[in-house]
Design a protein around this motif. Structure first.
Motif, PDB file in Angstrom:
ATOM      1  N   PHE A 118      47.279  29.140  40.255  1.00  0.00           N
ATOM      2  CA  PHE A 118      46.898  29.891  40.204  1.00  0.00           C
ATOM      3  C   PHE A 118      46.611  30.948  41.737  1.00  0.00           C
ATOM      4  O   PHE A 118      45.635  30.206  42.856  1.00  0.00           O
ATOM      5  N   ARG A 119      47.543  31.630  41.942  1.00  0.00           N
ATOM      6  CA  ARG A 119      47.248  32.666  43.175  1.00  0.00           C
ATOM      7  C   ARG A 119      45.727  33.443  43.823  1.00  0.00           C
ATOM      8  O   ARG A 119      45.881  34.345  44.993  1.00  0.00           O
ATOM      9  N   TYR A 120      45.175  34.015  42.740  1.00  0.00           N
ATOM     10  CA  TYR A 120      43.750  34.165  43.175  1.00  0.00           C
ATOM     11  C   TYR A 120      42.457  33.504  42.988  1.00  0.00           C
ATOM     12  O   TYR A 120      42.017  34.057  43.248  1.00  0.00           O
ATOM     13  N   THR A 121      42.457  32.571  42.061  1.00  0.00           N
ATOM     14  CA  THR A 121      41.525  32.044  41.585  1.00  0.00           C
ATOM     15  C   THR A 121      42.006  30.550  41.628  1.00  0.00           C
ATOM     16  O   THR A 121      41.084  29.784  41.125  1.00  0.00           O
ATOM     17  N   HIS A 122      42.732  29.922  42.592  1.00  0.00           N
ATOM     18  CA  HIS A 122      42.638  28.245  43.720  1.00  0.00           C
ATOM     19  C   HIS A 122      40.990  27.524  43.938  1.00  0.00           C
ATOM     20  O   HIS A 122      41.408  27.152  43.744  1.00  0.00           O
ATOM     21  N   VAL A 142      41.232  38.658  37.003  1.00  0.00           N
ATOM     22  CA  VAL A 142      40.352  37.550  35.936  1.00  0.00           C
ATOM     23  C   VAL A 142      41.051  37.525  34.586  1.00  0.00           C
ATOM     24  O   VAL A 142      40.886  36.073  33.956  1.00  0.00           O
ATOM     25  N   ALA A 143      42.109  37.630  34.374  1.00  0.00           N
ATOM     26  CA  ALA A 143      43.044  36.554  33.286  1.00  0.00           C
ATOM     27  C   ALA A 143      43.150  36.058  34.003  1.00  0.00           C
ATOM     28  O   ALA A 143      43.724  34.631  33.497  1.00  0.00           O
ATOM     29  N   GLU A 144      43.541  35.016  35.453  1.00  0.00           N
ATOM     30  CA  GLU A 144      43.610  33.883  35.421  1.00  0.00           C
ATOM     31  C   GLU A 144      42.316  33.045  35.356  1.00  0.00           C
ATOM     32  O   GLU A 144      42.059  31.457  35.187  1.00  0.00           O
ATOM     33  N   MET A 145      41.127  33.601  35.799  1.00  0.00           N
ATOM     34  CA  MET A 145      39.981  32.954  35.097  1.00  0.00           C
ATOM     35  C   MET A 145      39.703  32.337  34.519  1.00  0.00           C
ATOM     36  O   MET A 145      39.504  31.476  33.753  1.00  0.00           O
ATOM     37  N   GLU A 146      40.721  32.874  33.574  1.00  0.00           N
ATOM     38  CA  GLU A 146      40.029  32.729  31.984  1.00  0.00           C
ATOM     39  C   GLU A 146      40.999  31.369  31.834  1.00  0.00           C
ATOM     40  O   GLU A 146      41.265  30.505  31.097  1.00  0.00           O
ATOM     41  N   LYS A 147      42.407  31.651  32.425  1.00  0.00           N
ATOM     42  CA  LYS A 147      43.535  30.513  32.282  1.00  0.00           C
ATOM     43  C   LYS A 147      42.776  29.493  33.085  1.00  0.00           C
ATOM     44  O   LYS A 147      42.907  28.287  32.347  1.00  0.00           O
TER      45      LYS A 147
END
Length: 238
Positions: free
Chosen positions: A169-173, A213-218
């Motif tokens: 998770f590059r942006y939501t770690h 936003v896409a990472e948050m969903e993951k």
């Protein structure tokens, strides 16, 4: 022995790095170490030169904020972890006040309020992200992240128990980490500003908003089953 606090500052080509480091090394609480992890910067590295005698400087190949945080944590020797972004600044009594609060309430995991500032360090607003009860926080976490990662103070033991930041998770770690810790830790809130969060055009949350936003969903997909189970039992494992 007073506890030691490790302040980890990931740094990549950030023109504000001087202000971040200055705010860290001039904390009123004396038992600290400041670890600056240079994530392969090609610009502004010279701004660190005046501080080299006061920081632990680590340089690595570029890999993203999570990898830089993890490298800092691996080399940290403190009892508590604090993360400071290189474009933000801590209030100079932040560590002293937050640590005192955490020791009084016997907290292992704590976040707090913060200021918004602009490129010129001018105050814009103050954010008090107090959600309420544990169940209310749990419901909010299932939808988004109200926690500013640079207000978090966390016992270093948490990384030994549950691992480091997930580099997938590059942006939501940070969001992923708080979701991972929440079922096992009581999350305390300190209702005083701890740091200044800088809003500017080159900040990562603006430049990579769609990917974030896409990472948050993951992240939500990964942790939803466990958190929904936790919700059903009242927020605590019995």
């Amino acid at each position: 022995m007073e506890p030691k606090v490790s302040i980890v500052i990931p740094f990549y080509n950030c023109a504000y790095i001087e202000q971040a480091v200055h705010s860290a090394i001039h904390q009123t609480y004396p038992h600290i170490e400041v670890i600056v992890v240079d994530d392969g910067s090609t610009e502004h590295v010279e701004r660190l030169q005046p501080f080299m005698g006061s920081i632990h400087y680590i340089r690595k190949e570029n890999g993203g904020t999570a990898t830089a945080l993890n490298e800092g944590i691996k080399q940290a020797t403190g009892d508590y972890f604090v993360w400071l972004s290189s474009d933000d600044v801590m209030l100079l009594d932040r560590v002293e006040k937050q640590l005192k609060f955490m020791r009084e309430v016997k907290a292992s995991f704590c976040h707090g309020a913060y200021h918004y500032v602009n490129e010129k360090s001018e105050w814009l607003d103050t954010v008090h992200p107090e959600v309420g009860s544990r169940l209310e926080m749990l419901q909010v976490l299932l939808e988004g992240c109200p926690i500013n990662g640079c207000t978090v103070m966390l016992e270093m033991e948490a990384f030994e128990r549950f691992g480091l930041f997930d580099t997938d998770f590059r942006y939501t770690h940070d969001y992923e980490m708080w979701m991972r810790l929440f079922p096992m830790y009581e999350l305390f809130y300190y209702n005083e500003p701890l740091m200044c969060y800088r809003l500017h055009e080159s900040m990562g949350t603006k430049r990579h908003f769609k990917a974030l936003v896409a990472e948050m969903e993951k992240v939500q997909e990964k942790h939803r089953p466990i958190l929904l189970n936790l919700l059903q039992v009242g927020g605590y494992w019995k």
